[in-house]
Enzyme design. Structure first.
Site, PDB file in Angstrom:
ATOM      1  CB  SER A  37    -121.610 -34.046 -18.942  1.00 57.24           C
ATOM      2  OG  SER A  37    -120.838 -35.188 -19.146  1.00 57.24           O
ATOM      3  CG  ASP A  91    -121.787 -36.856 -16.305  1.00 57.65           C
ATOM      4  OD1 ASP A  91    -121.248 -36.471 -15.254  1.00 57.65           O
ATOM      5  OD2 ASP A  91    -121.167 -37.107 -17.339  1.00 57.65           O
ATOM      6  CE1 TYR A 149    -113.575 -38.752 -16.241  1.00 57.83           C
ATOM      7  CE2 TYR A 149    -114.398 -40.976 -15.944  1.00 57.83           C
ATOM      8  CZ  TYR A 149    -114.510 -39.624 -15.725  1.00 57.83           C
ATOM      9  OH  TYR A 149    -115.560 -39.138 -15.000  1.00 57.83           O
ATOM     10  CD  GLN A 207    -124.922 -39.723 -22.855  1.00 59.01           C
ATOM     11  OE1 GLN A 207    -125.998 -39.580 -23.409  1.00 59.01           O
ATOM     12  NE2 GLN A 207    -123.806 -39.960 -23.500  1.00 59.01           N
ATOM     13  NE  ARG A 242    -116.774 -39.214 -17.921  1.00 57.16           N
ATOM     14  CZ  ARG A 242    -115.699 -38.568 -18.269  1.00 57.16           C
ATOM     15  NH1 ARG A 242    -114.790 -39.141 -19.041  1.00 57.16           N
ATOM     16  NH2 ARG A 242    -115.496 -37.344 -17.866  1.00 57.16           N
TER      17      ARG A 242
HETATM   18  P1  NAD Z   1    -112.124 -34.719 -18.627  1.00 58.84           P
HETATM   19  O1  NAD Z   1    -112.751 -33.550 -17.966  1.00 58.84           O
HETATM   20  O2  NAD Z   1    -111.776 -35.892 -17.784  1.00 58.84           O
HETATM   21  O3  NAD Z   1    -110.783 -34.241 -19.394  1.00 58.84           O
HETATM   22  C1  NAD Z   1    -110.830 -33.187 -20.350  1.00 58.84           C
HETATM   23  C2  NAD Z   1    -110.084 -33.579 -21.614  1.00 58.84           C
HETATM   24  O4  NAD Z   1    -108.666 -33.457 -21.402  1.00 58.84           O
HETATM   25  C3  NAD Z   1    -110.320 -35.014 -22.078  1.00 58.84           C
HETATM   26  O5  NAD Z   1    -110.769 -35.005 -23.409  1.00 58.84           O
HETATM   27  C4  NAD Z   1    -108.939 -35.660 -21.938  1.00 58.84           C
HETATM   28  O6  NAD Z   1    -108.709 -36.668 -22.920  1.00 58.84           O
HETATM   29  C5  NAD Z   1    -108.031 -34.472 -22.149  1.00 58.84           C
HETATM   30  N1  NAD Z   1    -106.629 -34.649 -21.705  1.00 58.84           N
HETATM   31  C6  NAD Z   1    -106.149 -35.287 -20.604  1.00 58.84           C
HETATM   32  N2  NAD Z   1    -104.797 -35.217 -20.574  1.00 58.84           N
HETATM   33  C7  NAD Z   1    -104.413 -34.493 -21.662  1.00 58.84           C
HETATM   34  C8  NAD Z   1    -103.143 -34.060 -22.178  1.00 58.84           C
HETATM   35  N3  NAD Z   1    -102.008 -34.375 -21.581  1.00 58.84           N
HETATM   36  N4  NAD Z   1    -103.136 -33.339 -23.338  1.00 58.84           N
HETATM   37  C9  NAD Z   1    -104.285 -33.038 -23.971  1.00 58.84           C
HETATM   38  N5  NAD Z   1    -105.511 -33.402 -23.530  1.00 58.84           N
HETATM   39  C10 NAD Z   1    -105.575 -34.125 -22.395  1.00 58.84           C
HETATM   40  O7  NAD Z   1    -113.032 -35.259 -19.831  1.00 58.84           O
HETATM   41  P2  NAD Z   1    -114.586 -35.088 -20.089  1.00 58.84           P
HETATM   42  O8  NAD Z   1    -114.886 -33.742 -20.586  1.00 58.84           O
HETATM   43  O9  NAD Z   1    -115.353 -35.470 -18.904  1.00 58.84           O
HETATM   44  O10 NAD Z   1    -114.907 -36.133 -21.290  1.00 58.84           O
HETATM   45  C11 NAD Z   1    -114.078 -37.178 -21.731  1.00 58.84           C
HETATM   46  C12 NAD Z   1    -114.910 -38.116 -22.663  1.00 58.84           C
HETATM   47  O11 NAD Z   1    -115.929 -38.802 -21.953  1.00 58.84           O
HETATM   48  C13 NAD Z   1    -115.613 -37.394 -23.783  1.00 58.84           C
HETATM   49  O12 NAD Z   1    -115.489 -38.153 -24.951  1.00 58.84           O
HETATM   50  C14 NAD Z   1    -117.038 -37.342 -23.336  1.00 58.84           C
HETATM   51  O13 NAD Z   1    -117.947 -37.239 -24.420  1.00 58.84           O
HETATM   52  C15 NAD Z   1    -117.173 -38.640 -22.617  1.00 58.84           C
HETATM   53  N6  NAD Z   1    -118.280 -38.583 -21.616  1.00 58.84           N
HETATM   54  C16 NAD Z   1    -119.258 -39.537 -21.653  1.00 58.84           C
HETATM   55  C17 NAD Z   1    -120.294 -39.495 -20.711  1.00 58.84           C
HETATM   56  C18 NAD Z   1    -121.415 -40.519 -20.729  1.00 58.84           C
HETATM   57  O14 NAD Z   1    -121.469 -41.348 -21.612  1.00 58.84           O
HETATM   58  N7  NAD Z   1    -122.300 -40.516 -19.734  1.00 58.84           N
HETATM   59  C19 NAD Z   1    -120.313 -38.514 -19.734  1.00 58.84           C
HETATM   60  C20 NAD Z   1    -119.263 -37.580 -19.707  1.00 58.84           C
HETATM   61  C21 NAD Z   1    -118.259 -37.636 -20.665  1.00 58.84           C
END
Ligand code: NAD
Length: 373
Positions: free
Chosen positions: A132, A129, A229, A126, A121
């Protein structure tokens, strides 16, 4: 350089790993493309569209023969890859933590398994990915599926026959899928609230016009590990969160859960006792159902009714939007491989940062640090 695209064989998988657009782009780099007949059928792409883009169409053994790269949504059984070149790249989803046998078989087969789940990430990755791109569509679809099942309307409506009140939707887990779920539920007219363990999401929730519901006053908890994460939370936090959720959930009509922790079963966010406090007719969509589920009693691809509340979730949500999901997944694959394309050698040469992150197997061995650790 020969790139093969196979028809997906996993049950319920409707996506395809290349589209005519990405076929053209790879040919533009100097590659030959071979697509298995029927590969795009479930994503509304006929063989003729691939042929018009310049691909050869054939059976699986024909397209795989002498392939240097194989593209997939879900990694194919290595038995199908017989005839591909030694050391061929296979770029797909491998579920590396859940599918050790498959990873081992790739090592033994001499292939270079490139796990798209392990894309780091970082800003530069991006556009590569798939988690995403697919989560975004899944968040949207979860809300639509819940709305379709819910026996009431989402927006407030004032009609001659009286007023229909707005649905209250609660999004648990505000990553990529959760943010899209908030936006979609708002567009449909629901009153939306949301929660996450990462406090950084508070502002994001507010910026989308939804209300943040957060555990306050539990010391030393950020909830965010490397790469954005979530981390597993302390017992104290989990208890405080369960209490907060209990009081909030009893007043919700729609709940969408999206919480995931990489390499572990999905955290349990809603218990049967909490479901019993909800109004009959409410709907819960568990986006984590295939990873063990955030909701007690949820079953992949089944409608379960508990205490008058409908609990649902798909084993493969992006596949329910196969055309767009394929288009975005295919672009992610193209963006990944083309970023490393060496014009002189006519093939991708992966760098250390991204190559070492995604590469699971090489020269007959498992080489990924996350798997070795
Ligand atoms: P994910 O699919 O791993 O998890 C989904 C969400 O569930 C996350 O926000 C996590 O914090 C939340 N979660 C986990 N346990 C929980 C609990 N017990 N109660 C409530 N919520 C809980 O996450 P994701 O969608 O892949 O994204 C996470 C972060 O990473 C975001 O901020 C996203 O913008 C970022 N991201 C960055 C990049 C990049 O820079 N290339 C790529 C993908 C995601």
């Amino acid at each position: 350089m020969r790139i093969a695209v196979l028809k997906e064989r996993a049950a319920g998988e409707r996506r395809v790993a290349a589209t005519p657009e990405t076929v053209r782009k790879f040919i533009g780099l100097g590659a030959d493309l071979a697509v298995e007949s029927g590969a795009g059928e479930n994503a509304a792409i006929p063989d003729s569209a691939y042929a018009d883009a310049g691909a050869q169409i054939g059976t699986a053994p024909q397209v795989v023969k002498d392939a240097d790269i194989v593209l997939g949504i879900q990694a194919p059984d290595p038995a199908i890859l017989q005839g591909a070149r030694k050391g061929a790249f296979v770029a797909a989803l491998f579920d590396p933590f859940g599918n050790a046998d498959l990873v081992q078989a790739y090592a033994e087969g001499g292939f270079e398994a490139l796990s798209m789940e392990f894309m780091p990430r970082i800003t530069r990755a991006q556009s590569m990915d798939v988690l995403s791109s697919q989560s975004n569509l899944a968040g949207y679809k979860a809300v639509l599926a819940a709305a379709d099942t819910y026996g009431r309307a989402f927006p407030m409506m004032m009609t001659a026959a009286g007023t229909v009140s707005a649905a209250k939707a609660f999004i648990m887990g505000v990553g990529v899928a959760g943010l899209q779920a908030i936006a979609t539920a708002r567009r449909l007219g629901a009153q939306v609230s949301a929660t996450d363990v990462r406090s950084a999401t508070k502002e994001q929730i507010q910026s989308l016009g939804a209300k943040p519901i957060f555990v306050e006053n539990v010391a030393g908890i950020e909830g965010e590990g490397s790469g954005g994460y979530a981390t597993e939370m302390s017992e104290e936090y989990q208890k405080a969160q369960a209490e907060l959720v209990s009081s909030h959930i009893a007043r919700q009509d729609i709940v969408i859960t999206t919480a995931l922790i990489p390499g572990r079963a999905a955290p349990r966010l809603i218990s049967d006792a909490q479901i019993a406090t909800m109004r009959p007719g409410s709907v819960i969509f568990d986006l984590a159902v295939a990873q063990g589920g955030n909701v007690e009693g949820s079953v992949p691809d089944e409608i379960v009714v508990r205490h008058g509340v409908t609990i649902m979730g798909y084993s493969n949500t992006p596949s329910h939007l196969a055309a767009d999901a394929s288009a975005l997944f295919s672009r992610n694959l193209f963006n990944f491989l083309s970023a490393f394309w060496d014009k002189e050698q006519g093939r991708p040469l992966l760098d250390e940062e991204i190559g070492n992150a995604v590469r699971l197997t090489q020269d007959g061995a498992i080489v990924n640090d996350r798997l070795k650790g």
